[in-house]
Scaffold this motif. Structure first.
Motif, mmCIF file in Angstrom:
data_model
loop_
_atom_site.group_PDB
_atom_site.id
_atom_site.type_symbol
_atom_site.label_atom_id
_atom_site.label_comp_id
_atom_site.label_asym_id
_atom_site.label_seq_id
_atom_site.Cartn_x
_atom_site.Cartn_y
_atom_site.Cartn_z
ATOM 1 N N TYR A 138 0.865 -1.423 0.035
ATOM 2 C CA TYR A 138 -0.071 -0.143 0.124
ATOM 3 C C TYR A 138 0.786 1.170 0.005
ATOM 4 O O TYR A 138 1.891 1.472 0.658
ATOM 5 C CB TYR A 138 -0.971 -0.050 1.116
ATOM 6 N N GLY A 139 0.546 2.239 -0.744
ATOM 7 C CA GLY A 139 1.454 3.315 -1.174
ATOM 8 C C GLY A 139 2.304 3.276 -2.353
ATOM 9 O O GLY A 139 1.623 2.860 -3.374
ATOM 10 N N ARG A 140 3.172 3.905 -2.231
ATOM 11 C CA ARG A 140 3.976 3.948 -3.499
ATOM 12 C C ARG A 140 5.590 3.499 -3.196
ATOM 13 O O ARG A 140 5.912 3.358 -1.923
ATOM 14 C CB ARG A 140 4.303 5.481 -4.129
ATOM 15 N N PRO A 141 6.461 3.066 -4.188
ATOM 16 C CA PRO A 141 7.617 2.341 -4.177
ATOM 17 C C PRO A 141 8.458 3.280 -3.624
ATOM 18 O O PRO A 141 8.339 4.577 -4.146
ATOM 19 C CB PRO A 141 7.805 1.710 -5.439
ATOM 20 N N ASN A 142 9.547 2.928 -2.811
ATOM 21 C CA ASN A 142 10.636 3.542 -2.749
ATOM 22 C C ASN A 142 11.548 3.401 -3.602
ATOM 23 O O ASN A 142 12.190 2.547 -3.497
ATOM 24 C CB ASN A 142 11.437 3.576 -1.381
ATOM 25 N N TRP A 143 11.486 4.306 -4.757
ATOM 26 C CA TRP A 143 12.284 3.845 -5.945
ATOM 27 C C TRP A 143 13.998 3.943 -5.817
ATOM 28 O O TRP A 143 14.607 3.057 -6.316
ATOM 29 C CB TRP A 143 12.075 4.711 -7.174
ATOM 30 N N GLU A 144 14.468 4.722 -4.901
ATOM 31 C CA GLU A 144 15.707 4.620 -4.731
ATOM 32 C C GLU A 144 16.117 3.203 -4.169
ATOM 33 O O GLU A 144 17.290 2.811 -4.424
ATOM 34 C CB GLU A 144 16.098 6.028 -3.660
ATOM 35 N N ASN A 145 15.518 2.834 -2.938
ATOM 36 C CA ASN A 145 15.818 1.715 -2.316
ATOM 37 C C ASN A 145 15.683 0.394 -3.364
ATOM 38 O O ASN A 145 16.395 -0.373 -3.423
ATOM 39 C CB ASN A 145 14.778 1.319 -1.379
ATOM 40 N N GLU A 146 14.596 0.738 -4.315
ATOM 41 C CA GLU A 146 14.419 -0.484 -5.176
ATOM 42 C C GLU A 146 15.486 -0.599 -6.220
ATOM 43 O O GLU A 146 16.049 -1.755 -6.393
ATOM 44 C CB GLU A 146 13.094 -0.471 -5.980
ATOM 45 N N PHE A 147 16.149 0.543 -6.728
ATOM 46 C CA PHE A 147 17.204 0.423 -7.870
ATOM 47 C C PHE A 147 18.360 0.190 -6.894
ATOM 48 O O PHE A 147 19.081 -0.768 -7.689
ATOM 49 C CB PHE A 147 17.222 2.056 -8.254
ATOM 50 N N LYS A 148 18.980 0.476 -5.797
ATOM 51 C CA LYS A 148 19.973 -0.007 -5.045
ATOM 52 C C LYS A 148 20.060 -1.395 -4.924
ATOM 53 O O LYS A 148 20.958 -2.055 -5.099
ATOM 54 C CB LYS A 148 20.174 0.770 -3.796
ATOM 55 N N THR A 149 18.871 -2.101 -4.575
ATOM 56 C CA THR A 149 18.697 -3.309 -4.137
ATOM 57 C C THR A 149 18.965 -4.207 -5.288
ATOM 58 O O THR A 149 19.765 -5.157 -5.455
ATOM 59 C CB THR A 149 17.396 -3.773 -3.745
ATOM 60 N N ILE A 150 18.360 -3.945 -6.613
ATOM 61 C CA ILE A 150 18.602 -4.726 -7.828
ATOM 62 C C ILE A 150 20.013 -4.389 -8.372
ATOM 63 O O ILE A 150 20.546 -5.468 -9.119
ATOM 64 C CB ILE A 150 17.511 -4.073 -8.827
ATOM 65 N N ALA A 151 20.490 -3.118 -8.221
ATOM 66 C CA ALA A 151 21.990 -2.967 -8.691
ATOM 67 C C ALA A 151 22.888 -3.794 -7.790
ATOM 68 O O ALA A 151 23.911 -4.402 -8.522
ATOM 69 C CB ALA A 151 22.289 -1.537 -8.518
ATOM 70 N N GLU A 152 22.504 -4.134 -6.388
ATOM 71 C CA GLU A 152 23.657 -5.037 -5.485
ATOM 72 C C GLU A 152 23.434 -6.457 -6.170
ATOM 73 O O GLU A 152 24.238 -7.186 -6.085
ATOM 74 C CB GLU A 152 23.082 -4.824 -4.205
ATOM 75 N N LYS A 153 22.412 -6.901 -6.377
ATOM 76 C CA LYS A 153 21.764 -8.205 -6.864
ATOM 77 C C LYS A 153 22.439 -8.674 -8.113
ATOM 78 O O LYS A 153 22.826 -9.858 -8.741
ATOM 79 C CB LYS A 153 20.541 -8.642 -6.949
ATOM 80 N N HIS A 154 22.716 -7.761 -9.204
ATOM 81 C CA HIS A 154 23.261 -7.739 -10.555
ATOM 82 C C HIS A 154 24.333 -6.853 -10.768
ATOM 83 O O HIS A 154 24.206 -5.901 -11.588
ATOM 84 C CB HIS A 154 22.022 -7.556 -11.369
ATOM 85 N N PRO A 155 25.394 -7.077 -10.175
ATOM 86 C CA PRO A 155 26.548 -6.219 -10.561
ATOM 87 C C PRO A 155 27.273 -6.488 -11.921
ATOM 88 O O PRO A 155 27.193 -7.695 -12.486
ATOM 89 C CB PRO A 155 27.811 -6.510 -9.392
ATOM 90 N N GLY A 156 27.625 -5.207 -12.619
ATOM 91 C CA GLY A 156 28.134 -5.482 -13.940
ATOM 92 C C GLY A 156 27.008 -5.923 -14.959
ATOM 93 O O GLY A 156 27.722 -6.172 -15.974
#
Length: 302
Positions: A243-261
């Motif tokens: 409920y609400g809206r995503p915290n896009w900064e956290n979402e992008f950082k999490t995905i970047a950590e999971k898929h380096p390079g």
């Protein structure tokens, strides 16, 4: 001046003639499906019709209006033997189409009684590039979820028939809407994909988050009571609605950590304000090093 005008005018007239010729080709409505909350699905066939994921067409129904053309995103996959659109009944033209297709009647409608339909297209969108990446973020806001119905269906067909040659390995899907009831047909699609992925022991292939941006106090109480149930009370999915809206900064950082390079494709179909936010996050979370993670932003606004 005429030298500068004649060339573009000639090309424009050629393009209009091609579109007129395409619109005159015979289209057969093979099936009309009535979904909840006055949404209908038209399944059609047309000789020589070829599509890619996420494309759209213009539709005209002479029985409703002989001049009006309306754009609709294709919700079928290229692998299917028909093409389809979902139409939500929200205005005079869509109401007329609803009635012309016999959806206001209780009895079964014969195929020969269905109205004639003219189709122009399909036309390309940014979503066509989704298979160029190993990892993608798909963001649909409200009715902007429709292009991703085609994408997810096509991904499933490709995955089932030749998973080893499918470049796409991970999908992060975000669906933002004020009311999921208007798009129950899409929740049904997600349910089907969820079940099939679990059967193949690859539930991690598709990660999805549904964000409800509008609700009242009564709904909130109902959600709290049923929060511990195995499936979500709204969508019937195992993934609970947020409920609400995503915290896009956290979402992008999490995905970047999971898929380096990695080069990660970010695809949006939604309003301009959300496009600005995602574009800024794609830039700020991409590394300067060419070997680092890079977010490539693609948008389709409505």
């Amino acid at each position: 001046t005429w030298k500068w005008v004649v060339g573009p005018m000639f090309l424009y007239l050629c393009e209009r003639l091609v579109r007129f010729w395409r619109s005159q080709q015979k289209v057969v409505i093979t099936k009309v499906v009535i979904h909840p909350f006055k949404t209908i699905e038209l399944q059609m066939m047309k000789k020589g019709f070829k599509m890619e994921v996420g494309q759209y067409i213009f539709v005209k129904c002479p029985a409703v209006s002989k001049l009006e053309w309306h754009p609709f995103t294709l919700t079928s996959a290229p692998e299917e033997d028909y093409f389809s659109i979902h139409v939500r009944i929200v205005g005079d033209w869509t109401e007329g189409l609803f009635n012309a297709c016999g959806c206001d009647k209780q009895e079964f409608q014969e195929a020969w009684k269905l109205p004639k339909i003219a189709v122009d297209g399909p036309f390309g969108t940014a979503s066509e590039d989704v298979f160029s990446y190993e990892t993608v973020m798909l963001v649909g806001a409200g009715i902007g979820v429709t292009p991703f119905a085609s994408v997810l269906k096509s991904v499933w067909y490709k995955y089932c028939h030749d998973a080893t040659n499918l470049k796409l390995k991970k999908i992060y899907f975000y669906w933002l809407c004020r009311d999921t009831h208007a798009f129950e047909w899409f929740a049904d699609l997600l349910q089907s994909l969820e079940a099939q992925m679990q059967e193949r022991n690859n539930a991690d292939f598709l990660s999805y988050n549904i964000y409800l941006t509008g609700w009242d106090e009564t709904q909130a109480t109902h959600f709290v009571v049923h929060h511990e149930e195995e499936k979500d009370v709204i969508t019937g999915l195992k993934q609970k609605t947020l409920y609400g809206r995503p915290n896009w900064e956290n979402e992008f950082k999490t995905i970047a950590e999971k898929h380096p390079g990695s080069r990660i494709g970010v695809f949006l179909c939604g309003p301009e304000g959300l496009a600005d936010t995602l574009n800024k996050q794609s830039i700020s979370n991409s590394e300067a090093d060419p070997r680092g993670v890079h977010f490539i932003f693609n948008k389709e606004n409505f």
